[in-house]
Design an enzyme around this catalytic site. Structure first.
Site, PDB file in Angstrom:
ATOM      1  N   ASP A   1       0.824  -1.208   0.000  1.00 11.53           N
ATOM      2  CA  ASP A   1       0.000   0.000   0.000  1.00 11.53           C
ATOM      3  C   ASP A   1       0.857   1.257   0.000  1.00 11.53           C
ATOM      4  OD1 ASP A   1       0.956  -0.335   2.585  1.00 11.53           O
ATOM      5  OD2 ASP A   1      -0.987  -0.896   3.409  1.00 11.53           O
TER       6      ASP A   1
ATOM      7  N   ASN B   1      -7.247  -2.957  14.387  1.00 13.83           N
ATOM      8  CA  ASN B   1      -8.630  -3.229  13.960  1.00 13.83           C
ATOM      9  C   ASN B   1      -8.691  -4.417  12.984  1.00 13.83           C
ATOM     10  OD1 ASN B   1      -7.570  -2.210  11.605  1.00 13.83           O
ATOM     11  ND2 ASN B   1      -8.999  -0.497  11.408  1.00 13.83           N
TER      12      ASN B   1
ATOM     13  N   HIS C   1      -7.086  -4.803  10.207  1.00 16.27           N
ATOM     14  CA  HIS C   1      -6.900  -4.551   8.769  1.00 16.27           C
ATOM     15  C   HIS C   1      -5.626  -5.240   8.287  1.00 16.27           C
ATOM     16  CE1 HIS C   1      -4.495  -0.506   9.341  1.00 16.27           C
ATOM     17  NE2 HIS C   1      -3.709  -1.541   9.470  1.00 16.27           N
TER      18      HIS C   1
ATOM     19  N   GLU D   1      -9.671  -1.907   5.402  1.00 15.56           N
ATOM     20  CA  GLU D   1     -10.253  -1.584   6.701  1.00 15.56           C
ATOM     21  C   GLU D   1     -11.553  -2.361   6.924  1.00 15.56           C
ATOM     22  OE1 GLU D   1      -8.325  -0.007   8.517  1.00 15.56           O
ATOM     23  OE2 GLU D   1      -7.977   2.078   7.978  1.00 15.56           O
TER      24      GLU D   1
END
Ligand code: PGA
Length: 241
Positions: free
Chosen positions: A67, A136, A138, A143
């Site tokens: 990313d 979280n 991800h 996400e």
């Protein structure tokens, strides 16, 4: 899922570097998928040491990063381009043309994402994908959401990710709110996947990833559907598994 629990961050880094080294020593032209963040730093350091001791040759290795922040130029010190060159690539004998990263300042997002997908395919797909995991759950910047995009795309970062990543910036206001990321399908197409996690703050995400239901609300849980995944965790991150 193959779950390997090691004592601490140091052991995690050593073992992760060994997995990468074994891959490259078996197939010199290996295609690696690489993460950024705090977690892989130790692994990159161990790989540099192995290179310096002549234990790995990166001259034919091809890499794709997961990313990149949208809106940051490759020269920006917080861009993942900068991170990768600074912490890893400039210290090994990888060829510049074999390093693939998403262009965070592209003028045509769709074209850039398609370009990335195409080169991954042309290069024969990813042999070994290394991953970190967010608090979280991800992976890359996929996400938690009701639906996830399969291929490389632009994503809005969640508030928790912006907050977590603000530790690398002077001010939370400087953290980009969007990023380009490989999609879950891009990641799941890798032949082998190794997810690294260290520290107590990752324990809840790890527990859901490994023991929970497969859910787009826990993106890493989709890895349960892949046939060759290793979860390499230290005791702290594994404390709730
Ligand atoms: P970290 O980030 O390695 O800095 O904890 C992981 C991630 O957010 O994917």
């Amino acid at each position: 899922m193959n779950i390997v629990i090691v004592k601490d961050y140091y052991e995690l880094s050593i073992q992760a570097a060994q997995i990468v080294a074994a891959q490259i020593n078996k197939i010199k032209k290996s295609v690696l998928g690489l993460p950024t963040g705090q977690t892989p730093l130790g692994m990159y350091n161990e790989l540099i040491k192995k290179y310096e001791k002549d234990e790995i040759d990166f001259s034919q290795v091809i890499t794709f990063n997961l990313d990149e922040y949208y809106g940051l130029s490759p020269l920006h010190p917080q861009s993942y381009h900068y991170f990768m060159w600074n912490t890893f690539f400039q210290h090994i004998n990888i060829k510049k043309e074999n390093v693939n990263m998403l262009n965070g300042i592209t003028e045509n997002i769709d074209e850039e994402c398609q370009r990335y997908e195409n080169i991954i395919q042309i290069r024969g797909g990813i042999d070994l994908q290394l991953l970190g995991i967010g608090e979280n759950a991800h992976i890359g910047f996929n996400e938690p959401a009701n639906v996830l995009k399969s291929r490389t795309h632009l994503v809005n970062l969640s508030n928790s990710t912006v907050k977590a990543n603000s530790r690398f910036f002077n001010d939370i206001k400087e953290v980009p709110r969007q990023a380009l990321t490989m999609g879950m399908g891009t990641i799941m197409k890798a032949k082998k996947i190794v997810l690294l996690a260290s520290g107590k703050n990752k324990a809840p995400a790890l527990a859901k990833t490994v023991n929970g239901l497969v859910s787009t609300r826990v993106p890493a849980s989709l890895l349960q559907l892949h046939k060759e995944v290793t979860i390499l965790v230290d005791e702290d991150a594994a404390s709730r598994i």
